[in-house]
Design a protein around this motif. Sequence first.
Motif, short mmCIF file in Angstrom:
data_model
loop_
_atom_site.label_atom_id
_atom_site.label_comp_id
_atom_site.label_asym_id
_atom_site.label_seq_id
_atom_site.Cartn_x
_atom_site.Cartn_y
_atom_site.Cartn_z
N TYR A 180 0.72 -0.95 0.04
CA TYR A 180 -0.18 -0.10 -0.10
C TYR A 180 0.71 1.22 0.04
O TYR A 180 0.41 1.97 -0.57
N ALA A 181 2.18 1.19 0.65
CA ALA A 181 2.81 2.25 0.69
C ALA A 181 3.46 2.74 -0.61
O ALA A 181 3.65 3.97 -1.05
N THR A 192 -3.74 12.65 3.96
CA THR A 192 -2.43 12.21 4.44
C THR A 192 -2.79 10.81 5.07
O THR A 192 -3.66 10.46 5.73
N LEU A 193 -1.84 9.73 4.70
CA LEU A 193 -1.92 8.49 5.14
C LEU A 193 -0.87 8.11 6.06
O LEU A 193 0.49 8.36 5.70
N LEU A 194 -0.92 7.61 7.00
CA LEU A 194 0.27 7.37 7.99
C LEU A 194 0.11 5.56 7.92
O LEU A 194 -0.83 4.94 8.39
N PHE A 195 1.41 5.19 7.57
CA PHE A 195 1.45 3.64 7.58
C PHE A 195 2.26 3.20 8.81
O PHE A 195 3.52 3.71 8.98
N ALA A 196 1.57 2.52 9.59
CA ALA A 196 2.05 2.08 11.03
C ALA A 196 2.28 0.61 11.03
O ALA A 196 1.35 -0.05 10.88
N PHE A 324 -3.96 -14.33 -1.64
CA PHE A 324 -3.19 -13.11 -0.92
C PHE A 324 -3.08 -11.95 -1.69
O PHE A 324 -3.35 -10.98 -1.18
N ARG A 325 -3.02 -12.16 -2.96
CA ARG A 325 -2.80 -10.96 -3.91
C ARG A 325 -4.40 -10.54 -3.92
O ARG A 325 -4.63 -9.37 -3.68
N ILE A 326 -5.52 -11.24 -3.83
CA ILE A 326 -6.66 -10.74 -3.92
C ILE A 326 -7.28 -10.10 -2.55
O ILE A 326 -7.72 -8.96 -2.53
N THR A 327 -6.79 -10.80 -1.42
CA THR A 327 -7.13 -9.89 -0.29
C THR A 327 -6.47 -8.83 -0.04
O THR A 327 -6.88 -7.70 0.45
N THR A 328 -5.26 -8.66 -0.42
CA THR A 328 -4.29 -7.44 -0.46
C THR A 328 -5.01 -6.25 -1.31
O THR A 328 -5.08 -5.00 -0.92
#
Length: 348
Positions: A180-181, A192-196, A324-328
């Motif tokens: 996502y980042a 603004t997105l904070l990736f934690a 995994f690709r689909i859920t992501t």
Amino acid sequence: MSATNTEKHKQQSWLRRYWLVGLIVLLVLLAWWPGRSIVISVLTDREAARIEAITPATGAAETPHRIDAEQLMADLHWLADAERAGRAPGTDGSRQAREYIIERFAALGLAPAGSDGYMHPFSSERVESGVNVLGSIIGQDPSLRTIVVTAHYDHLGVRGDDIYYGSDDNASGTAALLAYAEYFSVNQPQHTLLFAALDGEEQGLAGAYALFNTGHLNPNDIAFNVNVDMLSRDTDQLLYAVGTYHHPWLAPLVRRVQQESGARIVMAHDRPKWRAGNTMDWTMSSDHGAFHVEGIPFMYFGVADHPDYHSPRDTSDKADEEFFRITTETALSFTKLIDQVLSEKRAR
């Protein structure tokens, strides 16, 4: 009204109150009475029927291809490798994972958002030396409140002679967070997105709580939390979306996401016991719980517990690459949608 009628009206009013109090007492007694299992059983069966009724028969025929699936799997394998030894807080494996995430954040151009560069060190009763990793992407409209995207990178470490690799739980969510980042680094969001990447989740959501307990984040500045935890194991194509019970306005958004997700999204596991009996309530089961406590709306995506959950068998070779690709991609679709919807709501 005559005096006689007035007195009769008062008596009837008191009688209704006594009946109401008596009903409340009866319900409380039923909840704690030794035979309460009958009531709980009915509620559990009813919830099971509700979940079955809302479970889609199939997912969408096509899921968008926006993320680098090879990189996603490479990140999963690296984080869940034996050299990371299960990534327990305070261990060398945790340090390696933390440095890996920091390197990826920096390479993608995320701004450091911790209290010490990308790092946000903390301690708690159960975690002596935890470190969250925080990076941000500034939105097109900086006046909008921040959306926080979370995934915990810790797991259980080594116990006896066994490594608890923590591939699905939660190297998978961490790998998705990095995806996502990467996506938003070239597709600027409105907010603004904070990736934690959070530490100490397995110790009572310690890292998530530390975001607020240390004063690093002000709940009033946060618009939403998207949390991903356990995405890589195909459990009959099911992906749970948790949060719509607490925030019903999210249900139509999940249904929109279902239209482009090959997973079968089920909005469940967020109802209290008095509504769902012994059905598992995941409201506080992962890092979104700390946001919920602060009154921040959330959406949690994850699969059901599987036989390898919290065992040394949770290894990356068991990940289903396409699922995994689909859920992501599904959680990415929701993140894009919540960014759009909340910005449009602000504009009105």
